[in-house]
Write a protein that holds these residues in place. Sequence first.
Motif, PDB file in Angstrom:
ATOM      1  N   ALA A   1       0.848  -1.195   0.000  1.00 37.22           N
ATOM      2  CA  ALA A   1       0.000   0.000   0.000  1.00 37.22           C
ATOM      3  C   ALA A   1       0.882   1.243   0.000  1.00 37.22           C
ATOM      4  N   ILE A   2       0.374   2.295  -0.632  1.00 36.42           N
ATOM      5  CA  ILE A   2       1.038   3.597  -0.644  1.00 36.42           C
ATOM      6  C   ILE A   2       0.006   4.628  -0.203  1.00 36.42           C
ATOM      7  N   GLY A   3       0.346   5.460   0.760  1.00 33.16           N
ATOM      8  CA  GLY A   3      -0.629   6.452   1.204  1.00 33.16           C
ATOM      9  C   GLY A   3      -0.116   7.300   2.345  1.00 33.16           C
ATOM     10  N   SER A   4      -0.977   8.184   2.826  1.00 37.60           N
ATOM     11  CA  SER A   4      -0.614   9.124   3.892  1.00 37.60           C
ATOM     12  C   SER A   4      -0.724   8.469   5.257  1.00 37.60           C
ATOM     13  N   ALA A   5       0.160   8.923   6.158  1.00 40.41           N
ATOM     14  CA  ALA A   5       0.109   8.516   7.561  1.00 40.41           C
ATOM     15  C   ALA A   5       0.324   9.767   8.410  1.00 40.41           C
TER      16      ALA A   5
END
Length: 670
Positions: free
Chosen positions: A219-223
């Motif tokens: 997964a690729i995304g904001s944290a």
Amino acid sequence: MTESLPEKLPNFKRPDFEDTCKRRFLYGLGFDCYGGVGGLYDFGPVGCQVKANFINLWRQHFVIEENMLEVDTTCMTPEDVFKVSGHTQKFTDVMVQDSVTGDLHRIDKYLEEWGEKKLNDKKAKLTEEQRADIKKLIITADGMSIPEFKEAIQKFDVKSPNGNAFTEPKDFNLMFPTPIGPAGDRLGYLRPELAQGILLNFKRLLEFNAGNMPFAGAAIGSAFRNEIAPRNNLLRVREFTLAEIEHFVNPNDKNCVKFAQVANLEAWLWPKDVQEAGKEPIKMTLGDAVSKGIIDNETLGYFMGRTMMFVEMIGMKYVRFRQHRCNEMAHYASDCWDAECLSSFGWVECVGLADRSCYDLENHGKARNTDFVAYEKFPEPKIVNELDRDIKKGLVNKTFKKDAPAVLTYLTNLPQVEALELDKKLDEATVTIAIGDGNFPVERGMVKFAMKDKKVEGRNYIPNVIEPSFGVGRLIYTLLEQVYFVRKSEEEETKEEGGKKRATAELKTEKQADSDNDNNSVRVKLENNDILSKVKNEQQTDYDPPTDIMVENGGGIPTRKQLEAMKVAEIREIVRAHAPRVRTDTGGKDRRTKDDIISDLLTAVGGATAELKTEKQADSDYDNNSLRVKLENNDILSKVKNEQQTDYDPPTDIMVENGGGIPTRKQLEA
């Protein structure tokens, strides 16, 4: 890979770098007209392109090449998830406060920075023992407990930046809480990592993968993390992008079929025992590290190798892998390494590679009565001695009615040792079991636990998880610092050269590698007409320089490229001056083209000097009297050599085709 690791970035000036990033708007502080908010940054047009390219390369290198299953999960997460995963209790940093100003500091990072300043302070008169203690403090600060922090603050008399005492250290949870729904009666958190979203989709991903193991989700995304003291540009921020992998593997078989592809890769490793001994990182192959037990298993070693290949592919120069010590290991990890990249702020953790064991899947399964398991089929059926649960569901349902599901779940999931103990007690009397707030009397007729031999063809198991987690912003920032350079001015280049000249300074090397001279041809600058005469007589030609030989700046006729760019009328003028016998008429029955005229002109001018290579000479930087001559005859070369009273021995002292001698100017400039 570098032969050694520097202590700091060579020739790097952070103010110049930050000014460039600001002027070119690679990134900038968010909401700056409102004063900005620490740890919140915006990417500009160039920064967005760099980030997009990074993500595309990462997806190609990992997701596509490794056949991973990519998911895009939600940023908002219910509190229950993080209670089970341990984040609400353990996802913390230790914080201290200035007792006068109230400023907050993350104590582990503060101690590291304080120690570095102490060691670099030339005015501080430290003994060797004190220096050794401070170095150990820098190394161990990241994994200290609250009592250890209190002891270190007292021992080294650490004060705040304003010279004030600190308050007692205390834990601070890094997650951002937020209410879910209009009533606000359900608490949630912005995710501090992407792992839980991938892990909780395990059953769906396993089914999608037709039950085959091992496999990986990505997964690729904001944290989001509520950093105590965000700083250092993009390195410690509150909102950032992660690219994470959760690789599910059989806990009894963590060998990797692809490990041989990376086993011979050399990497800078800093194992925990080497750190504790106060020694520097060591360079070794990943194969040796796994065989010696430094890296726990082949699968973890494989992802370390793939990570190293990726960061080097994007241009990173200085990378090392640091193993977590026991006191700093995450609550879910059995082995963990950080890929650290060198920046102007020191070594920065950019990629975390952890063996999470089965911690998450096991806890989520227990909490929600869900089997997060995979099936392993044995090559041959086996006879195994295992617990047999004979539960009379009809009697349980009749006895407990609406509470029956809770009792059945309890009996079904009761661990083997506890189940056998309960069975012994049931032989003697009814046993009351506590489930939640209720107590339920269980009788012998309801359940029977016993160990029995069974023939089985396979088994269910909870997979272990290998997790590489990439901090996109940190990797981009350290990469920009490592590749940043300022082009030197002409004055600086001249000063660096220091007036040094090569012994072959007369030999012009510009664009020689591009010429079409064969490997035995030699270029010589002839400064003496007597020498030229000898060459001329030996070759028995009747050319008369500079008419028949092209010299610098068009001292004869232009090159073919220049002629092709001219009009026919201009070419006729050159023909009249240098080759009047060449036909230039373009009409009539025997019509001639411009190319015909140019070819005849070059042939007429060349004549008996056809051996002299003329292509691209006008592009060189020879001065006007220098000539390039292809010498095919050793006798001619000897006469030239004697006349110049030199002792060079071609092709050693004279540059020949394909780089014999010294490089070209282009090669030198690179």
